[in-house]
Enzyme design. Structure first.
Site, PDB file in Angstrom:
ATOM      1  N   SER A 166      75.096  87.420 -11.167  1.00 17.29           N
ATOM      2  CA  SER A 166      73.698  87.049 -10.033  1.00 17.29           C
ATOM      3  C   SER A 166      74.414  87.619  -8.612  1.00 17.29           C
ATOM      4  O   SER A 166      75.107  88.320  -8.858  1.00 17.29           O
ATOM      5  CB  SER A 166      74.242  85.189 -10.361  1.00 17.29           C
ATOM      6  OG  SER A 166      75.494  85.276  -9.249  1.00 17.29           O
ATOM      7  N   LYS A 167      73.377  87.590  -8.025  1.00 16.80           N
ATOM      8  CA  LYS A 167      73.392  87.828  -7.240  1.00 16.80           C
ATOM      9  C   LYS A 167      74.387  87.642  -5.580  1.00 16.80           C
ATOM     10  O   LYS A 167      75.208  88.908  -5.285  1.00 16.80           O
ATOM     11  CB  LYS A 167      72.160  86.657  -5.601  1.00 16.80           C
ATOM     12  CG  LYS A 167      71.000  87.896  -5.743  1.00 16.80           C
ATOM     13  CD  LYS A 167      70.097  87.371  -4.778  1.00 16.80           C
ATOM     14  CE  LYS A 167      68.782  88.225  -5.109  1.00 16.80           C
ATOM     15  NZ  LYS A 167      67.940  86.687  -4.200  1.00 16.80           N
ATOM     16  N   ARG A 168      75.478  86.532  -6.131  1.00 14.30           N
ATOM     17  CA  ARG A 168      76.654  86.163  -5.470  1.00 14.30           C
ATOM     18  C   ARG A 168      77.730  87.488  -6.124  1.00 14.30           C
ATOM     19  O   ARG A 168      78.651  87.078  -5.065  1.00 14.30           O
ATOM     20  CB  ARG A 168      77.683  84.568  -6.056  1.00 14.30           C
ATOM     21  CG  ARG A 168      78.364  84.620  -6.304  1.00 14.30           C
ATOM     22  CD  ARG A 168      78.325  82.873  -6.958  1.00 14.30           C
ATOM     23  NE  ARG A 168      78.329  83.729  -8.523  1.00 14.30           N
ATOM     24  CZ  ARG A 168      79.409  83.267  -9.015  1.00 14.30           C
ATOM     25  NH1 ARG A 168      80.424  83.200  -7.902  1.00 14.30           N
ATOM     26  NH2 ARG A 168      79.053  83.508 -10.334  1.00 14.30           N
TER      27      ARG A 168
END
Ligand code: GLU
Length: 471
Positions: free
Chosen positions: A237-239
């Site tokens: 994910s973006k994280r």
């Protein structure tokens, strides 16, 4: 029937690397079998689909070079066709109107959850005649008996019991068709033979097969590819950093490097790491894709990227580098030939962004010397060689690499120094850093005026420090 695959993104965001890998696997499978590849935009979720996302997806597909033979098709333009199929199912008694109010469905669900049962619709409206004028949804009459067997090309045989599947909604109260229905109709109308998609859809597959059977059609073959994880084992994910394909372009990754990296995520051919697109088409086999999820590894991507940067045609690198120079406020037309710069820097950069950064000095003066480099090389001992080089450069007749090389050698000889003691201070003075292409090429591409100006600046800088230390 010849192979036909599709990539069917929902335009609710940019194209992320997981989607790109699915797109690549489908593309490879089609190309390998001499088949066709379809792009279909699944934009029926009107709330979440945006034109920006559609454009972002199309742009990413173009950038990756995943060309499609048909499409893009848009589901929102096919509502009449979906309704036709829904009517056909209604006519055959294989679908029915359901007017169960929300409250009833909620109570049903709560009761089931309390009894620790899997929530499912209880077929209440199967036997009731709901008037078409009344608010209603349409449900598909899923078989109660038997099971659906999927011979998944990646996951092997998967068995779903029909009594675990309920009568799913195929048209909402507002008249819009739902995902499982539209996919079935499209895969059918578009003649898709092989559905390759993310394994988050695996539970939809038996439902889609049942609808196809209700329409007297043979289902396509399926392959569900596992998801991509971040380096910590959680779903990517973006994280974890960049996940959008275009963000990788902006970071200076070459499309062929990203594709090469993605194909290796979950697929292998011996210990080989590097594959051109042609090699991928030849060697890729969807049946060899790993069932387990694979983890994204940025270091590996950078390693592959560096490989492609090194061996690419400098003219192409220059074309891709040009906008990145622009982002640094540099117009490459106002300095040395960018193709020559790219050729000289190919060995030195892991990304094109890095290449732009380490090439900026060819086009404009820098504000400060790299600290470590200056401390090491811009010392009192460098004053004399820099001074002498400057004098010779000012009067050098031909500003070419060969002559510049001779200047550095001559200065080193006349002062009894080794080459490095002349070239390194000179490099830091001109490039601002301790690493750059060969000193002769560095000087040549930077140009006489800028070299003299920067050597003067370095001399002043050293003198200031010498004075400070003395006082
Ligand atoms: N539109 C779906 C998605 O983006 C894919 C559906 C499919 O491949 O069947 O997840």
């Amino acid at each position: 029937m010849s192979t036909k695959t599709r990539f069917a993104p929902s335009p609710t965001g940019y194209l992320h690397v997981g989607g790109a890998r699915t797109a690549l696997f489908s593309w490879l499978h089609a190309r390998k079998h001499g088949g066709k590849y379809v792009l279909r935009i699944e934009d029926t979720d009107l709330q979440r689909s945006t034109t920006e996302s559609i454009n972002a997806i199309l742009e990413a597909m173009t950038w990756l070079g995943l060309d499609y033979d048909e499409g893009p098709f848009y589901q929102t333009r096919r509502f009449d066709r979906y309704n036709e199929v829904i009517d056909e199912l209604l006519g055959k008694g294989l679908a029915y109107r359901c007017s169960c109010p929300k409250e009833r469905l909620e109570a049903l669900r709560e009761g089931q959850l309390e009894r620790k049962e899997k929530p499912r619709y209880d077929e209440h409206c199967r036997g009731t005649l709901v008037d078409a004028g009344e608010p209603h949804v349409i449900r598909f009459r899923n078989p109660n008996e038997g099971s659906v067997i999927v011979d998944d090309m990646v996951r092997g045989k998967i068995v779903f019991r029909n009594d675990e599947l309920d009568d799913l909604i195929i048209r909402r109260t507002d008249g819009s068709p739902t995902y499982n229905l539209t996919v079935v109709v499209d895969d059918l109308d578009m003649g898709i033979t092989d559905v390759i998609r993310g394994d988050d859809h695996v539970n939809n597959t038996p439902r889609q097969i049942n609808i196809l059977r209700a329409l007297d059609k043979e289902p396509p073959r399926y392959a569900h590819v596992p998801m991509i994880l971040g380096d910590d084992g959680a779903r990517l994910s973006k994280r974890h950093g960049a996940i959008s394909v275009m963000e990788y372009r902006n970071q200076g990754i070459l499309p062929e490097a990203l594709l090469n990296y993605l194909v290796r995520l979950g697929w292998s051919h011996g210990d080989d790491e590097l594959f051109t697109l042609d090699e991928m088409v030849e060697l890729f086999d969807i049946g060899d894709v790993n069932r387990a999820a694979s983890a994204f590894n940025t270091e590996k991507l950078l390693w592959i990227n560096q490989h492609y940067i090194k061996q690419d045609d400098p003219a192409r690198i220059a074309r891709l580098l040009s906008p990145l120079m622009g982002e640094l406020g540099i117009d490459p037309a106002e300095g040395p030939d960018l193709v020559e710069v790219a050729r000289q820097q190919q060995e030195r950069a892991k990304t094109l962004v890095e290449m732009a950064e380490i090439s900026a000095f060819f086009y404009r003066d820098f504000d400060e010397f790299e600290q470590k480099a200056a401390k090491k090389h811009l010392k009192a001992a460098a004053l004399e060689p820099l001074q002498e080089v400057r004098e010779r450069l000012a009067t050098l007749e031909e500003w070419d690499a060969e002559k510049l090389h001779q200047v550095v050698i001559a200065v080193a000889e006349s002062l009894g120094l080794n080459m490095g003691k002349v070239a390194q201070p000179l490099r830091v003075a001109v490039a601002g850093r301790a690493a750059s292409p060969g000193i002769d090429v560095t000087l040549q591409l930077t140009g006489r005026e800028a070299c003299l100006r920067r050597i003067d600046k370095a001399l002043a800088w050293i003198n200031k420090r010498v004075d400070e230390n003395a006082s």
